[in-house]
Design a protein around this motif. Sequence first.
Motif, PDB file in Angstrom:
ATOM      1  N   ASP A   1       0.866  -1.388   0.332  1.00 18.87           N
ATOM      2  CA  ASP A   1       0.116   0.098  -0.448  1.00 18.87           C
ATOM      3  C   ASP A   1       0.497   1.401  -0.400  1.00 18.87           C
ATOM      4  O   ASP A   1       0.468   2.070   0.605  1.00 18.87           O
ATOM      5  N   CYS A   2       1.624   1.312  -0.790  1.00 16.42           N
ATOM      6  CA  CYS A   2       2.493   2.035  -0.478  1.00 16.42           C
ATOM      7  C   CYS A   2       1.870   3.517  -1.507  1.00 16.42           C
ATOM      8  O   CYS A   2       1.166   3.707  -2.924  1.00 16.42           O
ATOM      9  N   SER A   3       1.714   4.805  -0.566  1.00 21.68           N
ATOM     10  CA  SER A   3       1.151   6.109  -1.240  1.00 21.68           C
ATOM     11  C   SER A   3       1.508   6.887  -1.718  1.00 21.68           C
ATOM     12  O   SER A   3       3.041   7.129  -1.397  1.00 21.68           O
ATOM     13  N   GLU A   4       0.298   7.618  -2.341  1.00 23.46           N
ATOM     14  CA  GLU A   4       1.141   8.864  -3.450  1.00 23.46           C
ATOM     15  C   GLU A   4       1.805  10.417  -2.118  1.00 23.46           C
ATOM     16  O   GLU A   4       2.577   9.959  -2.738  1.00 23.46           O
ATOM     17  N   ASP A   5       1.451   9.680  -1.454  1.00 25.80           N
ATOM     18  CA  ASP A   5       1.439  11.341  -0.673  1.00 25.80           C
ATOM     19  C   ASP A   5       2.147  10.566   0.872  1.00 25.80           C
ATOM     20  O   ASP A   5       1.992  12.002   1.472  1.00 25.80           O
ATOM     21  N   GLU A   6       3.040   9.566   0.657  1.00 26.87           N
ATOM     22  CA  GLU A   6       3.653   8.873   1.449  1.00 26.87           C
ATOM     23  C   GLU A   6       5.211  10.204   1.991  1.00 26.87           C
ATOM     24  O   GLU A   6       5.374   9.756   0.593  1.00 26.87           O
TER      25      GLU A   6
ATOM     26  N   ASN B   1       1.392   7.622  -8.383  1.00 28.56           N
ATOM     27  CA  ASN B   1       1.619   6.525  -8.797  1.00 28.56           C
ATOM     28  C   ASN B   1       0.923   5.801 -10.061  1.00 28.56           C
ATOM     29  O   ASN B   1      -0.244   5.446 -10.131  1.00 28.56           O
TER      30      ASN B   1
ATOM     31  N   ASP C   1      -3.184  -1.173 -11.112  1.00 27.77           N
ATOM     32  CA  ASP C   1      -3.559  -2.313  -9.929  1.00 27.77           C
ATOM     33  C   ASP C   1      -3.939  -3.206  -9.677  1.00 27.77           C
ATOM     34  O   ASP C   1      -4.893  -3.686  -9.139  1.00 27.77           O
TER      35      ASP C   1
ATOM     36  N   TYR D   1       0.382  -0.555  -4.588  1.00 30.38           N
ATOM     37  CA  TYR D   1       0.239   0.836  -3.873  1.00 30.38           C
ATOM     38  C   TYR D   1      -1.270   0.995  -4.163  1.00 30.38           C
ATOM     39  O   TYR D   1      -1.981   0.493  -4.533  1.00 30.38           O
ATOM     40  N   LYS D   2      -0.835   2.439  -3.508  1.00 32.66           N
ATOM     41  CA  LYS D   2      -2.497   3.221  -3.721  1.00 32.66           C
ATOM     42  C   LYS D   2      -2.604   4.157  -4.751  1.00 32.66           C
ATOM     43  O   LYS D   2      -1.087   4.983  -4.888  1.00 32.66           O
ATOM     44  N   THR D   3      -3.049   4.453  -5.831  1.00 31.51           N
ATOM     45  CA  THR D   3      -3.336   4.743  -7.022  1.00 31.51           C
ATOM     46  C   THR D   3      -4.372   6.159  -6.923  1.00 31.51           C
ATOM     47  O   THR D   3      -5.057   6.681  -8.005  1.00 31.51           O
TER      48      THR D   3
ATOM     49  N   ASN E   1      -4.449   9.829  -5.560  1.00 35.22           N
ATOM     50  CA  ASN E   1      -4.320  10.600  -7.205  1.00 35.22           C
ATOM     51  C   ASN E   1      -4.219  10.606  -9.202  1.00 35.22           C
ATOM     52  O   ASN E   1      -5.035  11.503  -9.222  1.00 35.22           O
TER      53      ASN E   1
END
Length: 346
Positions: free
Chosen positions: A126-131, A236, A240, A307-309, A311
């Motif tokens: 769950d790698c986030s764009e805003d992480e 990202n 998915d 990943y989280k996508t 955005n």
Amino acid sequence: EVQDTTPDERLEKSLRRFGILPPYEGNTSEKQTLVQSKFTRRVNIIHGDVSLMKFGMTDESYHTQSSDIDFIIHAAAYMNRDQPYPAFVFPNVTGTEHVVMFSCTGKIKPIHYISTNSVFPDGNLDCSEDENIEHFDKKLIDGYSKSKWVAEQLIHIARKKAIPCVIYRLGNIAGDIDQGFWNHQNATLVVLEACAKYKVAPDVDWNIEMTPVDFLADFIVRCTYTLSTTLGKTYNIINDKPLQSRLVYDWMNGHGYPLEIMHIKDWEKRILDELKGEKNHGYTETNLQSLLELNHNDDFCSTLKTYKTANFKEALTDFKLSYPYTDYMLLQKYFEWLSQHGDIVP
């Protein structure tokens, strides 16, 4: 510098190799004809090197370009998984620093920075764009990933100094949707081609993540025209819903590419033995051999990230675009291209 060729000739050769410009011989598509008609008129090649101060330009040329250029797509980078970090400092880190300096010389120019999902360590979920990725530096293993992580930090610093920036973290880039042209150095392509050519496949839980290159380019270009909604965002650009490797193996078995499934270590040994028995290696065989010789883990192809996508999906909605998930029709196109440009025969 490449001896006996001009930058124009090198670019034109690459564009023909990837099917963007029409081939010297053979059928030409309507899109290729259109690109060819605009190529000379619309493409302006400037001599320079991002790793050098002012890109190695004269003061006059540098300041002229800083006034004439409206925005920057920074995709210049050196990639090689077996080199240590120092090999990447000048092209990837110093080069990005120079791009940031150029962006605020003369008028302010927005930076569209092409990053990579490699800024996240293997196995992260769950790698986030805003992480905040500042704490990942110690977990990254190879020199390329470390250099891209540092370069992305430079872009974040530029943002804090009010330079408009957009970051695009790319995953695996697949062939285009229309013709199926791939980059022969792509690791996913190299593995799939080896499976088809030598009729063996690794027994691993591999989620084959890939985004068609033409869709990717279209998305980035649209972002350059809509800074009001994309400014300051990180995307990202990841598939998915990746294809499970066993579904791909089943499809290959049913479409003329018979496969024997074996343990990953047995598969690696079989492929390396086959390569040793071949005299003339092309790009694909050389890249495959390097890939396998660098791998010393049983989790090869399976220690991928998720990943989280959010955005990215929001932007797709704004642009009225649909993500082109890899289906069996696209697989068919890719393998048709492989059979025409590689060593596999269905």
